[in-house]
Enzyme design. Sequence first.
Site, PDB file in Angstrom:
ATOM      1  NE  ARG A   1       7.329  -1.998   6.284  1.00  0.00           N
ATOM      2  CZ  ARG A   1       6.005  -2.038   6.381  1.00  0.00           C
ATOM      3  NH1 ARG A   1       5.246  -1.719   5.350  1.00  0.00           N
ATOM      4  NH2 ARG A   1       5.437  -2.429   7.492  1.00  0.00           N
TER       5      ARG A   1
ATOM      6  NE  ARG B   1       2.125  -4.441  11.530  1.00  0.00           N
ATOM      7  CZ  ARG B   1       3.307  -4.229  10.939  1.00  0.00           C
ATOM      8  NH1 ARG B   1       4.420  -4.641  11.518  1.00  0.00           N
ATOM      9  NH2 ARG B   1       3.377  -3.600   9.804  1.00  0.00           N
TER      10      ARG B   1
ATOM     11  NE  ARG C   1       6.030   0.241  10.467  1.00  0.00           N
ATOM     12  CZ  ARG C   1       4.860   0.012   9.885  1.00  0.00           C
ATOM     13  NH1 ARG C   1       4.650   0.408   8.636  1.00  0.00           N
ATOM     14  NH2 ARG C   1       3.902  -0.609  10.522  1.00  0.00           N
TER      15      ARG C   1
ATOM     16  CE  LYS D   1      -1.981  -1.206   3.894  1.00  0.00           C
ATOM     17  NZ  LYS D   1      -1.268  -2.475   4.179  1.00  0.00           N
TER      18      LYS D   1
ATOM     19  NE  ARG E   1      -4.433  -1.350  10.228  1.00  0.00           N
ATOM     20  CZ  ARG E   1      -3.344  -0.769   9.727  1.00  0.00           C
ATOM     21  NH1 ARG E   1      -3.374   0.417   9.221  1.00  0.00           N
ATOM     22  NH2 ARG E   1      -2.211  -1.429   9.741  1.00  0.00           N
TER      23      ARG E   1
END
Length: 215
Positions: free
Chosen positions: A127, A172, A161, A13, A88
Amino acid sequence: MNIILLGPPGAGKGTQAQRLVERHGMRQLSTGDMLRAAVKAATPVGLQAKAVMERGELVSDEIVSALIGEELDAMGSDTGAIFDGYPRTEAQAGSLDAILDERGRTLDHVIELAVDEDALVERITGRFTCANCGKGYHDTFEQPKVAGECDKCGSTEFKRRPDDNEETVRTRMAEYRAKTAPILPIYEARGIVSRVDGMADMDEVTAAIERLIST
Ligand code: ADP
Ligand code: AMP
């Protein structure tokens, strides 16, 4: 144009939102980014959200919907919005309808990035982002063109992160399955959902999204 990018953590996203911003001058509204900024600045919202985010659970609907309303008010009414990581939950989807309505905006597309869950842990644990401009990268799938230097701004500082670890990712994903995936039918009933293969190469995903929004 107002678009929701919907998909589990690591679906792409943020990557695709950044590209839409560059190509179309739209604005990315990422509640995750807004919350991380609040945590960094130690605002009351940040202090409340920090531990929840570290566990990979969802922050309260009231907090994130208020953040979205504030961001929309801070941008030009003719600038298109890309909702990334919001809504969400069903409650957030209801709030977004009201928020858009109050501002004379309509939702044009909900783009679902469909991905195999097995691929997500690798995507998320690899990431990283530029600490200066926020451009996203990946250890395997998208390295800076010059090692150690951001393609976009030249910075040599990068960050990861704290919630991008395997254990939190699993929570998650479970949150996504239980609370976020069930909002798709709301938009399907309105005929505005399109599904894109998020397992394809990043440029192919971008091309598929471009085709969708130009029709
Ligand atoms: P999200 O915002 O949905 O959580 P990101 O856009 O941050 O996901 O993508 C997660 C990671 O996977 C990033 O490191 C990104 O570079 C990488 N990535 C995104 N799209 C693809 C893709 N189509 N193929 C391979 N890797 C991808
Ligand atoms: P993201 O950057 O979208 O991966 O979000 C990171 C974390 O921020 C999530 O795991 C949640 O704890 C929190 N968060 C972000 N957006 C929302 C939202 N719309 N609703 C609730 N929590 C959110």
